[in-house]
Motif scaffolding. Structure first.
Motif, mmCIF file in Angstrom:
data_model
loop_
_atom_site.group_PDB
_atom_site.id
_atom_site.type_symbol
_atom_site.label_atom_id
_atom_site.label_comp_id
_atom_site.label_asym_id
_atom_site.label_seq_id
_atom_site.Cartn_x
_atom_site.Cartn_y
_atom_site.Cartn_z
ATOM 1 N N THR A 303 0.817 -1.210 0.000
ATOM 2 C CA THR A 303 0.000 0.000 0.000
ATOM 3 C C THR A 303 0.855 1.266 0.000
ATOM 4 O OG1 THR A 303 -1.439 -1.320 1.398
ATOM 5 C CG2 THR A 303 -2.100 0.939 1.010
ATOM 6 N N ASP A 396 -5.544 -3.005 -7.578
ATOM 7 C CA ASP A 396 -5.090 -3.856 -6.487
ATOM 8 C C ASP A 396 -5.661 -5.259 -6.663
ATOM 9 O OD1 ASP A 396 -3.807 -4.663 -4.236
ATOM 10 O OD2 ASP A 396 -5.101 -3.607 -2.831
ATOM 11 N N GLU A 397 -4.874 -6.262 -6.316
ATOM 12 C CA GLU A 397 -5.342 -7.645 -6.312
ATOM 13 C C GLU A 397 -5.935 -7.992 -7.659
ATOM 14 O OE1 GLU A 397 -4.597 -9.380 -3.905
ATOM 15 O OE2 GLU A 397 -4.295 -7.966 -2.249
ATOM 16 N N GLY A 560 -6.756 -7.971 2.102
ATOM 17 C CA GLY A 560 -6.399 -6.643 2.561
ATOM 18 C C GLY A 560 -6.634 -6.213 3.986
HETATM 19 MG MG MG Z 1 -2.988 -4.928 0.391
#
Ligand code: MG
Ligand code: ADP
Length: 697
Positions: A303, A396-397, A560
């Motif tokens: 992050t 993200d991801e 997360g």
């Molecule tokens: Mg993360």
């Protein structure tokens, strides 16, 4: 004579059959030749009926002793065959009158099929049969193995045989554009046979072929085609990277905000974080769009890397967007980014599908007029969301998103640049906690640059993992209770096979109730995907503040969630989850300095795959080891989500089986590129055709 490549030029291929073939990716006669048998039947030897066993697939001969229709539960044609060594029943449930006549008593048949133990003795159901004369009983059978092709509903093997027969004949006569593209020197260097004989052999192998080698995919003819295919993919990826390099992207070179944020961090970046930030920074100062995959195990600190990247974009006068796969994760990013950016009067804008109409309108207006930092879910990808100057997209991801969605965001590009009429493409950073094995990354993500955070922040202790059968659930419960009473915090994860949010939520609700009843002194919270965003956030806040000691959750916490004090995790029905998911879940603990544990509760008996998964989890916490094991257990299509990656476009190569060939394939691609660019182009066309854009994610 003229060359051809059109399927319709083959006898027996009309509009309907052509359409059927198209559907499974066969558009030309070349494609047909690259559609290889997936196994071979040995019809090269006759087996005496007296020696056949149930389960064998064999070729037999014999005289028809009896033939007649019986009316049992289903009407069927029974034919009894005798070869002097024994009797065998042939059974046909679907038959034509014509067949009934052809198989009259006194005639002779040669049949191939699987033998099974029937009601009256050994039988074959719907064998393939050929009428022969008495004289032919002693004729030697076919000298070649019979290929069996992967097929689709309604296409019989006989069809495939007839089609490939014609295609091979055209190949033989040089009437196809299937030419040898590998120069002799290259073939020699890699010890590869020529293309034509390789194709001939694989479609119609001689009886003398090494069948074990063939079954293992290790026959030289197979190796030739596998290497050629993998090399074609390498070449395609390289050509895509070159195309990407010709697109324009904003140059992001203002570092002031980066260093300001860095000064405020309560910790030092790890060496790995610093390295990847440098790698990204170098890309962002380029005129061409970055396309970079950032891999870092759960908890490795991606992050803050994202924040550094955003800071550079924003300081340079461009908008940055971060897209998360779930509301919960998006919220977490929002909170992190607020912490980093608000001290500098940058207010992140928030857009998810769950906003009220009014809030949504406000958010969209801010985005359209240039809000610097935008955070949200896939709602950001909807066409009506317009950016003023989008310079950076962070996804993200990524394994949760399809390629299509990623393209949608990238193609937002941005409004016309004032000085320059060209459309800029934003830089793109894809963050994933799912380590992608090198073998897959090279093929599926070649063309992406890869940065890896291979180091966890200091002070972490490894998570102790045990697998415990569900009949000891009570004992586990007591241990959890005790830990919580001692100030520790725990997750209790409920899993269901169903994808349905509703059922998952119900299961979690019931578990939470039952746990609260059993442990009335503990404060227990519940979180699942059906809760309102605000309620979810409130519960997470209470858990973070240690007002809740036990959090019952569905797999929504897989991604997360970051509560360093939580040090215990129970996963119910762990045998149902895949390795990647288990690893993600477990990554929620082990984030603080206390020793953490993870209990995998399972329902015995365990299947062998489930056992292998749980064993892997107990043995290692290394995301890359787990990913490799996952690949081994599941195969590459599964690991990456086949539909998302274009991996299904591999026709012959199989990355699980053939990964040792990848290095050779890379060398082959390089050799080919330097010896003939036109051959390289034609190779891409042969294997990938018009689909070459798929690598551009
Ligand atoms: Mg993360
Ligand atoms: P992930 O890579 O899984 O997204 P996060 O970015 O959520 O990981 O970071 C996990 C935790 O580690 C967070 O609590 C974060 O504050 C902390 N963290 C990140 N980098 C460092 C560092 N260099 N030193 C100490 N803690 C760090």
């Amino acid at each position: 004579m003229d060359k051809t490549n059109a399927l319709r030029d083959l006898h027996g291929v009309g509009e309907k059959l052509a359409a059927q073939l198209n559907e499974i990716g066969i558009h030309t006669i070349t494609d047909l030749l690259l559609h290889l048998p997936f196994r071979y039947e040995d019809r090269t030897r006759l087996t005496p009926i007296g020696s056949v066993l149930p389960g064998q697939r064999v070729l037999i001969n014999g005289k028809i002793e009896y033939s007649g229709v019986v009316f049992g539960r289903r009407r069927s044609l029974i034919v009894v065959l005798n070869d002097g060594t024994g009797l065998l029943y042939l059974r046909f449930f679907h038959f034509r009158q014509q067949q009934q006549h052809a198989y009259k008593a006194g005639g002779h048949l040669r049949c191939f099929g699987e033998v099974r133990a029937g009601y009256k003795g050994l039988e074959m159901v719907h064998p393939s049969c050929q009428r022969i004369s008495e004289r032919q009983l002693n004729d030697p059978p076919d000298g070649q193995l019979t290929p069996v092709y992967p097929s689709t509903a309604g296409l019989q093997q006989l069809r495939w045989l007839r089609l490939t027969e014609q295609a091979l004949l055209l190949l033989e006569k040089n009437r196809l554009p299937v030419t040898e593209l590998l120069p002799a020197a290259v073939r020699k260097q890699f010890e590869l046979p020529m293309l034509k004989p390789a194709l001939q052999q694989l479609h119609r192998p001689d009886a003398s072929v090494d069948t074990a080698q063939l079954a293992a995919g290790r026959h030289p003819a197979q190796r030739r085609l596998i290497l050629e295919e993998l090399a074609a993919h390498q070449l395609a990826m390289k050509s895509l990277s070159r195309q990407l390099a010709s697109l324009k992207a904003p140059v992001l070179n203002d570092e002031t905000l980066q260093s300001k944020i860095l000064k405020q961090l309560p910790y030092r970046l790890t060496a790995a974080q610093q390295r990847v930030i440098q790698e990204i920074d170098a890309d962002l100062q380029n005129h061409s769009p970055m396309l970079r995959l950032l891999q870092g195990d759960v908890g490795s600190g991606k992050t803050v890397v994202a924040a550094m990247t955003i800071a550079r974009a924003v300081a340079s006068g461009w908008q940055a967007a971060i897209v998360a796969p779930t509301e919960l994760l998006a919220e977490q990013h929002l909170r992190s980014m607020q912490g980093w950016f608000e001290p500098f009067e940058i207010e992140p804008v928030w857009l998810t599908g769950k906003l009220t109409v009014k809030a949504r309108r406000v958010a969209m207006e801010k985005i359209r007029t240039g809000a610097a930092v935008v955070i949200g879910t896939h709602a950001l990808m909807q066409p009506e969301v317009e950016f003023q100057r989008l310079g950076l997209v962070i996804v993200d991801e990524q394994h949760r998103f399809g390629v299509g969605q990623r393209l949608a965001l990238r193609d937002k590009g941005m409004a016309e640049d004032s000085e320059n009429a060209d459309k800029h493409r934003p830089h793109q950073l894809i963050m994933t906690a799912t380590p992608i094995p090198r073998t897959l990354a090279m093929t599926a993500y070649a063309g992406l640059s890869i940065s890896i955070i291979d180091e966890l922040p200091p002070g972490r202790t490894p998570v102790k993992t045990v697998a415990i059968a569900a009949d000891r659930r009570e004992a586990v419960l007591q241990r959890v209770a005790e830990a919580c009473r001692n100030g520790r915090q725990a997750y209790w994860v409920c899993t269901l096979v169903e994808e349905s949010d509703q059922l998952q939520a119900q299961a979690a609700e019931q578990t939470a109730e039952a746990l609260q009843k059993a442990l009335p002194d503990l404060s227990i919270g519940l979180i699942h995907g059906r809760l309102k965003a605000r309620d979810k956030e409130q519960i997470m806040q209470r858990f973070r503040n240690a007002e809740l000691s036990l959090l019952v959750a569905t797999t929504v916490i897989e991604v997360g969630v970051d509560v360093p004090n939580a040090s215990l995790m129970i996963i119910e029905n762990a045998e149902r989850l895949g390795l990647a998911q288990l690893h993600q879940l477990r990554g929620r603990v082990g984030r603080g300095a206390t020793e953490s544990s993870c209990v995998l509760l399972y329902q015995p008996p365990l299947g062998s795959m489930a056992k292998a998964r749980l064993d892997t989890m107990r043995r290692t916490s290394d995301g890359f080891v787990i990913a490799e094991k996952d690949l081994e257990l599941r195969g590459p299509g599964e690991v990456l989500g086949t539909r998302q990656t274009g991996l299904q476009q591999l026709k012959i190569a199989d990355l699980t089986r053939d990964h040792e060939l990848l290095d050779d394939a890379i060398d082959l691609a390089a050799a080919l590129e330097s010896s003939s660019t036109s051959a390289a182009k034609r190779l891409i066309k042969r294997w990938i055709g018009g689909a070459a854009v798929y690598g551009e994610v």
